[in-house]
Design a protein around this motif. Structure first.
Motif, PDB file in Angstrom:
ATOM      1  N   ALA A  13      52.619  97.546  47.877  1.00 50.67           N
ATOM      2  CA  ALA A  13      53.737  99.012  46.587  1.00 50.67           C
ATOM      3  C   ALA A  13      54.904  98.552  46.200  1.00 50.67           C
ATOM      4  O   ALA A  13      54.804  99.237  44.833  1.00 50.67           O
ATOM      5  CB  ALA A  13      53.693  99.787  47.385  1.00 50.67           C
ATOM      6  N   LEU A  14      55.243  96.928  46.418  1.00 53.24           N
ATOM      7  CA  LEU A  14      56.838  97.611  45.343  1.00 53.24           C
ATOM      8  C   LEU A  14      56.653  96.033  44.734  1.00 53.24           C
ATOM      9  O   LEU A  14      56.090  95.659  44.426  1.00 53.24           O
ATOM     10  CB  LEU A  14      57.479  96.743  46.817  1.00 53.24           C
ATOM     11  N   SER A  15      57.905  96.811  43.412  1.00 52.75           N
ATOM     12  CA  SER A  15      57.423  96.232  42.010  1.00 52.75           C
ATOM     13  C   SER A  15      58.173  94.917  42.945  1.00 52.75           C
ATOM     14  O   SER A  15      58.553  95.015  44.213  1.00 52.75           O
ATOM     15  CB  SER A  15      58.457  96.233  41.204  1.00 52.75           C
ATOM     16  N   PHE A  16      57.823  93.996  41.594  1.00 54.58           N
ATOM     17  CA  PHE A  16      58.306  92.379  41.944  1.00 54.58           C
ATOM     18  C   PHE A  16      60.281  92.347  42.041  1.00 54.58           C
ATOM     19  O   PHE A  16      60.670  91.411  43.261  1.00 54.58           O
ATOM     20  CB  PHE A  16      58.444  91.719  40.861  1.00 54.58           C
ATOM     21  N   GLU A  17      60.590  93.185  41.184  1.00 50.30           N
ATOM     22  CA  GLU A  17      62.028  93.570  41.574  1.00 50.30           C
ATOM     23  C   GLU A  17      62.395  94.394  42.780  1.00 50.30           C
ATOM     24  O   GLU A  17      63.634  93.488  43.366  1.00 50.30           O
ATOM     25  CB  GLU A  17      62.326  94.163  40.340  1.00 50.30           C
ATOM     26  N   ASP A  18      61.815  94.881  43.409  1.00 52.72           N
ATOM     27  CA  ASP A  18      62.444  95.499  44.827  1.00 52.72           C
ATOM     28  C   ASP A  18      62.458  94.339  45.333  1.00 52.72           C
ATOM     29  O   ASP A  18      63.174  94.981  46.546  1.00 52.72           O
ATOM     30  CB  ASP A  18      61.862  97.334  44.341  1.00 52.72           C
ATOM     31  N   ALA A  19      60.385  93.952  45.787  1.00 51.43           N
ATOM     32  CA  ALA A  19      60.673  93.149  47.085  1.00 51.43           C
ATOM     33  C   ALA A  19      61.496  92.002  46.716  1.00 51.43           C
ATOM     34  O   ALA A  19      62.502  91.446  47.945  1.00 51.43           O
ATOM     35  CB  ALA A  19      58.835  92.175  46.903  1.00 51.43           C
ATOM     36  N   LEU A  20      61.832  91.533  45.783  1.00 51.07           N
ATOM     37  CA  LEU A  20      62.496  90.238  45.613  1.00 51.07           C
ATOM     38  C   LEU A  20      64.496  90.378  45.946  1.00 51.07           C
ATOM     39  O   LEU A  20      65.360  90.342  46.705  1.00 51.07           O
ATOM     40  CB  LEU A  20      62.933  90.232  44.134  1.00 51.07           C
ATOM     41  N   ALA A  21      64.852  92.027  45.366  1.00 51.47           N
ATOM     42  CA  ALA A  21      66.429  92.823  46.362  1.00 51.47           C
ATOM     43  C   ALA A  21      66.232  92.986  47.720  1.00 51.47           C
ATOM     44  O   ALA A  21      66.978  92.275  48.564  1.00 51.47           O
ATOM     45  CB  ALA A  21      66.452  93.829  45.405  1.00 51.47           C
ATOM     46  N   GLU A  22      65.094  93.242  48.460  1.00 47.57           N
ATOM     47  CA  GLU A  22      64.683  93.506  50.060  1.00 47.57           C
ATOM     48  C   GLU A  22      64.978  91.692  50.782  1.00 47.57           C
ATOM     49  O   GLU A  22      65.553  91.835  51.437  1.00 47.57           O
ATOM     50  CB  GLU A  22      63.762  94.350  50.380  1.00 47.57           C
ATOM     51  N   LEU A  23      64.329  90.916  50.250  1.00 47.63           N
ATOM     52  CA  LEU A  23      63.708  89.778  50.387  1.00 47.63           C
ATOM     53  C   LEU A  23      65.747  88.867  50.565  1.00 47.63           C
ATOM     54  O   LEU A  23      66.295  88.513  51.376  1.00 47.63           O
ATOM     55  CB  LEU A  23      63.017  88.872  49.407  1.00 47.63           C
ATOM     56  N   GLU A  24      66.608  89.480  49.304  1.00 49.51           N
ATOM     57  CA  GLU A  24      67.652  88.902  49.151  1.00 49.51           C
ATOM     58  C   GLU A  24      68.518  89.365  49.863  1.00 49.51           C
ATOM     59  O   GLU A  24      68.721  88.228  50.811  1.00 49.51           O
ATOM     60  CB  GLU A  24      68.265  88.883  47.570  1.00 49.51           C
ATOM     61  N   ARG A  25      68.176  90.487  50.154  1.00 54.16           N
ATOM     62  CA  ARG A  25      68.692  91.390  51.427  1.00 54.16           C
ATOM     63  C   ARG A  25      68.776  90.727  52.994  1.00 54.16           C
ATOM     64  O   ARG A  25      69.884  90.144  53.842  1.00 54.16           O
ATOM     65  CB  ARG A  25      69.104  92.751  51.557  1.00 54.16           C
ATOM     66  N   ILE A  26      67.280  90.439  53.099  1.00 52.71           N
ATOM     67  CA  ILE A  26      67.586  90.503  54.624  1.00 52.71           C
ATOM     68  C   ILE A  26      67.628  88.218  54.974  1.00 52.71           C
ATOM     69  O   ILE A  26      67.811  88.273  55.650  1.00 52.71           O
ATOM     70  CB  ILE A  26      65.522  89.955  55.437  1.00 52.71           C
ATOM     71  N   VAL A  27      67.364  87.534  53.893  1.00 55.55           N
ATOM     72  CA  VAL A  27      67.744  86.483  54.197  1.00 55.55           C
ATOM     73  C   VAL A  27      69.212  86.323  54.147  1.00 55.55           C
ATOM     74  O   VAL A  27      69.726  85.402  55.325  1.00 55.55           O
ATOM     75  CB  VAL A  27      67.670  85.159  52.185  1.00 55.55           C
ATOM     76  N   ARG A  28      70.093  87.011  53.191  1.00 59.29           N
ATOM     77  CA  ARG A  28      71.635  87.182  53.854  1.00 59.29           C
ATOM     78  C   ARG A  28      72.051  87.326  54.885  1.00 59.29           C
ATOM     79  O   ARG A  28      72.782  87.164  56.014  1.00 59.29           O
ATOM     80  CB  ARG A  28      72.424  88.895  52.731  1.00 59.29           C
ATOM     81  N   GLN A  29      71.002  88.909  55.716  1.00 58.51           N
ATOM     82  CA  GLN A  29      70.994  88.880  56.613  1.00 58.51           C
ATOM     83  C   GLN A  29      70.744  88.215  58.138  1.00 58.51           C
ATOM     84  O   GLN A  29      71.726  88.131  58.982  1.00 58.51           O
ATOM     85  CB  GLN A  29      70.186  90.203  57.405  1.00 58.51           C
ATOM     86  N   LEU A  30      69.973  87.389  57.807  1.00 58.45           N
ATOM     87  CA  LEU A  30      69.918  86.658  58.465  1.00 58.45           C
ATOM     88  C   LEU A  30      70.807  84.846  58.077  1.00 58.45           C
ATOM     89  O   LEU A  30      70.476  84.046  59.537  1.00 58.45           O
ATOM     90  CB  LEU A  30      68.484  85.058  58.083  1.00 58.45           C
TER      91      LEU A  30
END
Length: 84
Positions: A13-30
């Motif tokens: 259900a996420l837009s591309f931009e929202d999914a990418l922002a969340e993915l970037e946040r997860i990468v930073r956390q990892l």
């Protein structure tokens, strides 16, 4: 080869931009490595779903761009695209 699991509905259900922002946040956390192992695994799994969703959105956009046509008279149009 195993089939990839379906993308979870909340990710789909996420837009591309929202999914990418969340993915970037997860990468930073990892990358910071401060999460507990179970949390890191869960984040990695969600990140994988987000990456697949972003790739799907990009393929859909590319298919639309690929269908833009230029007629003999120079006018620009678009053909409907079927994405399977």
């Amino acid at each position: 080869m195993m089939a990839e699991p379906a993308i979870p509905p909340d990710v789909a259900a996420l837009s591309f931009e929202d999914a990418l922002a969340e993915l970037e946040r997860i990468v930073r956390q990892l990358e910071e490595g401060r999460a507990k192992l179970d949390d890191a695994i869960t984040s990695y799994e969600r990140g994988t779903s987000l990456r697949r969703h972003c790739e799907t959105k990009l393929r859909e956009a590319q298919a639309k761009v690929d269908r833009i046509t230029v007629a003999a008279d120079g006018s620009i149009g678009a053909e409907p695209v079927r994405i399977e």
